[in-house]
Design a protein around this motif. Structure first.
Motif, short mmCIF file in Angstrom:
data_model
loop_
_atom_site.label_atom_id
_atom_site.label_comp_id
_atom_site.label_asym_id
_atom_site.label_seq_id
_atom_site.Cartn_x
_atom_site.Cartn_y
_atom_site.Cartn_z
N LEU A 1 0.80 -1.23 0.00
CA LEU A 1 0.00 0.00 0.00
C LEU A 1 0.83 1.28 0.00
CD1 LEU A 1 -2.68 -0.94 2.74
CD2 LEU A 1 -2.91 -1.05 0.25
N VAL A 2 2.13 1.17 0.28
CA VAL A 2 2.86 2.39 0.64
C VAL A 2 3.75 2.94 -0.48
CG1 VAL A 2 4.58 3.34 2.23
CG2 VAL A 2 2.81 1.79 3.09
N GLY A 3 4.49 2.04 -1.13
CA GLY A 3 5.51 2.53 -2.07
C GLY A 3 6.76 2.93 -1.32
N ASP A 4 7.74 3.46 -2.04
CA ASP A 4 9.05 3.74 -1.43
C ASP A 4 8.94 4.69 -0.25
OD1 ASP A 4 10.30 2.09 -3.15
OD2 ASP A 4 11.03 3.67 -4.49
N ILE A 5 8.24 5.80 -0.47
CA ILE A 5 8.20 6.83 0.57
C ILE A 5 6.78 7.22 0.93
CG2 ILE A 5 10.45 7.79 -0.07
CD1 ILE A 5 8.77 10.11 -1.41
N GLY A 6 5.83 6.38 0.57
CA GLY A 6 4.44 6.71 0.86
C GLY A 6 3.73 7.35 -0.31
N GLU A 7 4.34 7.28 -1.51
CA GLU A 7 3.73 7.92 -2.68
C GLU A 7 2.43 7.25 -3.10
OE1 GLU A 7 6.53 6.31 -2.62
OE2 GLU A 7 6.69 4.92 -4.32
N LYS A 8 2.24 5.99 -2.67
CA LYS A 8 0.99 5.32 -3.03
C LYS A 8 -0.16 5.72 -2.11
CE LYS A 8 2.84 1.17 -5.18
NZ LYS A 8 2.82 -0.31 -5.13
N LEU A 9 0.17 6.32 -1.01
CA LEU A 9 -0.87 6.80 -0.11
C LEU A 9 -1.23 8.21 -0.58
CD1 LEU A 9 1.01 5.71 3.11
CD2 LEU A 9 -0.97 4.54 2.12
N SER A 10 -2.49 8.54 -0.57
CA SER A 10 -2.83 9.86 -1.10
C SER A 10 -3.27 10.81 0.01
CB SER A 10 -3.92 9.74 -2.17
OG SER A 10 -5.04 9.04 -1.66
N THR A 11 -4.41 10.56 0.59
CA THR A 11 -4.89 11.48 1.63
C THR A 11 -5.04 10.79 2.97
OG1 THR A 11 -7.18 10.98 1.07
CG2 THR A 11 -6.18 12.87 -0.03
N SER A 12 -4.54 9.56 3.05
CA SER A 12 -4.71 8.78 4.28
C SER A 12 -3.54 7.82 4.42
CB SER A 12 -6.04 8.00 4.21
OG SER A 12 -5.97 6.85 5.01
N SER A 13 -3.22 7.48 5.66
CA SER A 13 -2.16 6.51 5.89
C SER A 13 -2.61 5.11 5.54
CB SER A 13 -1.71 6.56 7.35
OG SER A 13 -2.78 6.19 8.19
N GLY A 14 -3.87 4.96 5.17
CA GLY A 14 -4.36 3.65 4.75
C GLY A 14 -4.65 2.71 5.91
N VAL A 15 -4.69 3.26 7.10
CA VAL A 15 -5.02 2.43 8.27
C VAL A 15 -6.54 2.38 8.40
CG1 VAL A 15 -4.86 2.21 10.76
CG2 VAL A 15 -2.87 2.93 9.45
N THR A 16 -7.12 1.24 8.07
CA THR A 16 -8.57 1.11 8.08
C THR A 16 -9.06 0.73 9.48
OG1 THR A 16 -8.36 -1.22 7.54
CG2 THR A 16 -8.57 0.31 5.70
N ASP A 17 -10.36 0.88 9.68
CA ASP A 17 -10.95 0.47 10.95
C ASP A 17 -10.61 -0.98 11.26
OD1 ASP A 17 -11.99 2.95 11.13
OD2 ASP A 17 -14.06 2.39 10.60
N GLU A 18 -10.64 -1.78 10.20
CA GLU A 18 -10.37 -3.20 10.35
C GLU A 18 -8.94 -3.43 10.88
OE1 GLU A 18 -10.51 -5.08 6.62
OE2 GLU A 18 -10.60 -7.11 7.43
N ARG A 19 -7.99 -2.65 10.32
CA ARG A 19 -6.59 -2.80 10.73
C ARG A 19 -6.38 -2.30 12.15
NH1 ARG A 19 -6.05 -6.68 8.66
NH2 ARG A 19 -4.62 -7.33 10.27
N ILE A 20 -7.10 -1.25 12.51
CA ILE A 20 -6.98 -0.73 13.87
C ILE A 20 -7.50 -1.76 14.86
CG2 ILE A 20 -7.73 1.12 15.42
CD1 ILE A 20 -8.09 2.85 12.82
N GLU A 21 -8.66 -2.34 14.50
CA GLU A 21 -9.25 -3.40 15.32
C GLU A 21 -8.29 -4.57 15.49
OE1 GLU A 21 -12.61 -4.29 16.57
OE2 GLU A 21 -12.47 -2.11 16.82
N ALA A 22 -7.52 -4.82 14.46
CA ALA A 22 -6.69 -6.03 14.43
C ALA A 22 -5.33 -5.82 15.10
CB ALA A 22 -6.48 -6.47 12.98
N THR A 23 -5.13 -4.69 15.74
CA THR A 23 -3.80 -4.40 16.28
C THR A 23 -3.31 -5.50 17.22
OG1 THR A 23 -4.25 -2.04 16.10
CG2 THR A 23 -2.41 -2.69 17.50
N GLU A 24 -4.16 -5.88 18.18
CA GLU A 24 -3.74 -6.92 19.13
C GLU A 24 -3.49 -8.24 18.42
OE1 GLU A 24 -6.02 -7.57 22.77
OE2 GLU A 24 -6.48 -5.43 22.69
N GLU A 25 -4.36 -8.55 17.47
CA GLU A 25 -4.22 -9.80 16.74
C GLU A 25 -2.93 -9.77 15.91
OE1 GLU A 25 -7.58 -10.70 14.25
OE2 GLU A 25 -6.42 -12.26 13.24
N ASP A 26 -2.64 -8.63 15.31
CA ASP A 26 -1.40 -8.52 14.54
C ASP A 26 -0.19 -8.76 15.45
OD1 ASP A 26 -2.65 -8.10 12.17
OD2 ASP A 26 -2.22 -5.96 12.03
N ALA A 27 -0.24 -8.22 16.67
CA ALA A 27 0.88 -8.43 17.59
C ALA A 27 1.06 -9.93 17.83
CB ALA A 27 0.64 -7.70 18.91
#
Lengths: 428, 443
Positions: free
Chosen positions: A299-325
């Protein structure tokens, strides 16, 4: 501090080094380098009413990038101020401060091409003038916010934040405020702050922001060659996306005498970029800065050029923080911190910038929010103490904690513009 | 003021697999490294004076398991330092490759040829001598002549066959000279039980000095002890380093083993450190878990070695292997001090083969099954205990295990600790393992 040797530095490098030095000699060096600029700087206004009543209303006056994200000015100076006299400020002192600040507003357009600035006051200030802040404003003393830090508090009285795309402008504005120059962008300097405030030179902080600027500092110890050439921040990725910033409205105090103002937290930290760029891979940097999914989905590219107006952190990803750990062994800084959002909305309006103060890489992390407590909440979410030991370490693979070392913290009240000159704590 | 020159170069014996390595003592204030010249091999003569790191041979296609590296690392041992509840022993070597871990991926870190040291320290509880094998954000700051060198850093939690669990990093330096290192140790946040409960709650700071110069480089680069090439990449591990402080005694000991052919694969007593057929982790005596509790206080550096499986009391459910790690699994009755007294406690103690080094920063869950049905799944919590050391445990609240039940251990994340050579291909892919409950089994 002495002026940098011009030899071997690009024009931009030299100007930033000059801003870091400050003072009349720096201004002179800046003009010698960049004499043409002054004519090009747009002038200000004689009508204070035409300016927004919020000091922190910068967004509409700043430029935006191709994606519509607000771009902070390139040069920043934080001037630490100490009151000359104790006790409740006099009307005369208030008049002096207001007039001095208006001089800058008359001299420079309120924009990145001209100058934007704020003045904020510490809890120590309200203590010193013997005037506790109104119940509608919580302004705590700065404290350590993690077990890994022992920060020096900003215990002086006030802080000026000056920002412009022109090095010469931030330097001249600072000199004008202290009567070191007679004229500022064609406006005579008749009143200055020096009878009210002393500048604390050893607390003066400077910095920069913009694509390519970090990579120009690879001659500084601790700044590796591996920084991507176009990266706007030392950590190598774009930041300050529109969707991840609190709006100015959200960051504004809504009730009480300081309605229209905001609170400001400033922390200064060292960055460990050698480890970040020479040991971690790009894949690891992406997963630690954003989330492991950002790697999976590219989603990011070298320096974040693929992100436009958001860091791309979705509600789903935020929810999954503990699970990702637990299941990925790594969590991203962005997904962790976003756990503090309220109704999906970010709480902080970040105006942080990079620095090489002290000849090493760092960040002056400046953040505006309605209450300091909101900053603390986000910082706790970012610390992720709840995640440590649950698949990630205390700092390792736990966002970017391993790479930041906090040295100072300060809390400020930024009153609305009509109250910006030495406010009492409860100006009913 | 510490005596900087009181240090030890650990090197000498090539019989690394079958004997404890000799540490050559040099506790004079003199020309340290020269004292052990006679024990050096040809490697020293080839040392380029300006080299900051050796050219180490690579092993092609090592097994996905713990394997014998090409050499034993030579290093300078500094005097242990106490700081509040902690003690730490700094160690210095040449910068060398190591591997970062995130999830199941590794990332090799190579030194860049600039002046640097591989700086390490083992951290232990000053009271009990127990090595503290968890990462809680330690920080180091390096200074030379009062000027900070580089930015602060948080060294990696690492495991190595010789040093066990330690903290380490390749740390860039400027030029030759005396450096001061300040180590800041924040509170340890993981669950602590037994005599460790409530401890390590304060931030402490320890300081030590070292000299980076040609003598140092010659000693650590020249002191590398290459193993017989036949052993490179074979399954097995180097024995834990002994950090004895015996000076001449150690040197003499070393001479006994100073035999380039000394590795003896047939030596039954010592091959607990080698071989494909089971790890025999429990038969290994060197660096044993109990020893570490007694070694502190007299200059010895404890080694992070967990007690052997049979030392775990109560109902040992088994010690299955996964990803070349051993998961010693036991069930403590409800009267255990590790719970509030009303429920049994499932304790899983993952360790490396051979040296029984604790594997930190994993995520493990346990599923209890009965007659083919899943009764409950619990997340185990990383815990430090003075008796059981590092383990992952959970109170079994919703299910009372019975004989015949199965316990499936799922490694959700393998140990997120960095690896020295020989550990970087192990403990990554760790499929679930199952043990069976047999309440009748005596302890």
């Amino acid at each position: 501090m002495s002026l940098p040797d011009r030899t071997g530095l690009s024009r931009r490098e030299y100007l930033r080094a000059v801003v870091a030095v400050g003072g009349a000699s720096a201004l002179g060096a800046c003009l010698a380098e960049d004499g043409e600029t002054e004519d090009a700087v747009p002038g200000g206004t004689d009508d204070p009413e035409s300016l927004p009543s919020r000091q922190h209303a910068w967004n509409d006056a700043l430029s935006t990038d191709d994606d519509g994200n607000v771009q902070l000015p390139e040069h920043h100076v934080l001037v630490a101020l100490s009151l000359v006299d104790d006790g409740e400020p006099t009307d005369e002192a208030r008049e002096t401060v207001e007039t001095s600040l208006r001089t800058l507003e008359r001299a420079y357009e309120w924009s990145n091409e001209g100058l934007v600035f704020t003045v904020g006051y510490t809890p120590a200030y309200f203590e010193r003038i013997g005037s506790p802040t109104a119940e509608t404003v919580e302004l705590p003393e700065p404290t350590a916010l993690t077990v890994r830090e022992d920060p020096e508090p900003d215990d002086f009285d006030a802080l000026l934040h000056l920002a412009s795309d022109h090095a010469e402008v931030v330097l001249r504005a600072e000199e004008a405020l202290f009567g070191e120059v007679e004229e500022v962008n064609g406006v005579a300097v008749e009143t200055d702050l020096s009878t009210v405030f002393e500048r604390l030179d050893d607390r003066r902080r400077t910095g920069f922001i913009g694509p390519g600027l970090p990579a120009e500092h690879t001659d500084t110890s601790g700044v590796p060659e591996e920084i991507p050439e176009d990266a706007p921040f030392f950590m190598g990725f774009r930041s300050g996306f529109r969707a991840n910033q609190a709006t100015e409205d959200r960051a504004t105090i809504t009730e009480g005498p300081f309605a229209g103002g905001t609170t400001q937290h400033v922390s200064s930290m060292d960055l460990q970029l050698e480890t970040w760029f020479k040991q971690d891979s790009h894949r690891q940097r992406v997963s630690k800065m954003f989330s492991p999914e950002h790697v999976d989905e590219d989603l990011v590219g070298d320096i974040g050029e693929k992100l436009s107006t958001s860091s791309g952190v979705t509600d789903e990803r935020i929810e999954a923080t503990e699970e990702d750990a637990r299941t990925r062994g790594v969590v991203g800084h962005a997904q962790k911190a976003a756990r503090a959002r309220e109704d999906g909305q970010p709480l902080l309006l970040r105006r942080d910038f990079n620095t090489v103060d002290g000849d090493r890489p760092g960040v002056h992390f400046l953040s505006l929010q309605r209450e300091i407590e909101e900053f603390v909440r986000v910082r706790n979410a970012m610390t992720g103490a709840d995640l440590a030991g649950n698949g990630v370490g205390g700092v390792q693979n736990n966002g970017i904690l391993q790479y930041i070392f906090v040295n100072r913290r300060g809390n400020y009240l930024l009153p609305p513009r009509p109250l910006r000159a030495l406010p009492s704590g409860d100006p009913a | 003021m510490m005596n900087r020159r009181r240090f030890f170069y650990c090197a000498g014996s090539v019989a690394a697999l079958t004997t404890a390595a000799g540490c050559l003592g040099d506790d004079d204030s003199g020309d340290g490294p020269d004292a052990d010249d006679e024990t050096r091999t040809t490697a020293e003569n080839e040392t380029d004076e300006r080299r900051v790191a050796p050219d180490l041979p690579e092993i092609e296609d090592p097994p996905d398991a713990v394997y014998v590296p090409t050499h034993r690392e030579a290093m300078q041992m500094l005097e242990p330092v106490e700081a509040g509840a902690y003690a730490l022993a700094p160690m210095l070597s040449y910068p060398h490759p190591f591997w970062l871990v995130d999830g199941r991926e590794t990332e090799r870190v190579d030194p860049d040829g600039s002046p640097a040291v591989h700086l390490m320290f083992t951290l232990w509880d000053a009271d009990t001598g127990l090595v503290l094998p968890v990462e809680s954000g330690a920080q180091i700051r390096v200074e030379r002549d009062g000027q900070e060198v580089g930015s602060p850093r948080s060294p990696w939690a690492m495991i190595s066959q010789e040093m066990g669990f330690h903290f380490g990093d390749n740390v860039p330096l400027d030029e030759d000279g005396t450096y001061t290192v300040e180590v800041t140790l924040p509170p340890i946040g993981v669950r602590k039980t037994g005599a460790l409960e409530g401890r390590f709650a304060e931030t402490e700071t320890a300081t030590f000095e070292f000299t980076y110069d040609e003598d140092f480089r010659r000693a650590v680069i020249g002191g590398i002890e290459y193993l017989d090439e036949d052993l490179w990449g074979e399954r097995g591990a180097l024995e834990p380093m002994e950090h004895g402080q015996g000076g001449g005694g150690d040197e003499g000991d070393d001479h006994e083993h100073d035999d380039s052919n000394a590795h003896d694969e047939g030596d039954g007593e010592d091959t607990g450190h080698e071989g494909e057929d089971g790890h025999d982790a429990d038969g290994h005596e060197e660096g044993g878990g109990n020893g570490q509790h007694e070694d502190h206080g007299d200059g010895h550096v404890p080694y992070s070695s967990l007690p052997p499986a049979e030392d775990y009391p109560e109902t040992l459910l088994g010690d299955p292997e996964t990803g070349d790690a051993t998961l010693v699994t036991t069930l403590l009755e409800s009267d255990t001090r590790l719970t509030d007294g009303s429920h049994p406690y499932l304790l899983v103690s993952p360790r490396t083969p051979y040296n029984r080094v604790p594997l930190a920063d994993m995520a493990i869950s346990a599923t209890i099954g009965r007659d083919g049905e899943e009764l409950a799944t619990v997340d185990l919590e990383q815990t430090l205990d003075d008796e059981y050391d590092l383990h992952y445990g959970a109170e079994l609240v919703d299910v009372q295990p019975e004989t015949g039940d199965t316990v499936t251990l799922t490694v959700e994340s393998p140990p997120q600790v960095s690896r020295h050579r020989g550990y970087e291909t192990a403990f990554l892919e760790m499929p679930p393992v199952e043990v069976e409950v047999d309440m009748e089994v005596p302890e």
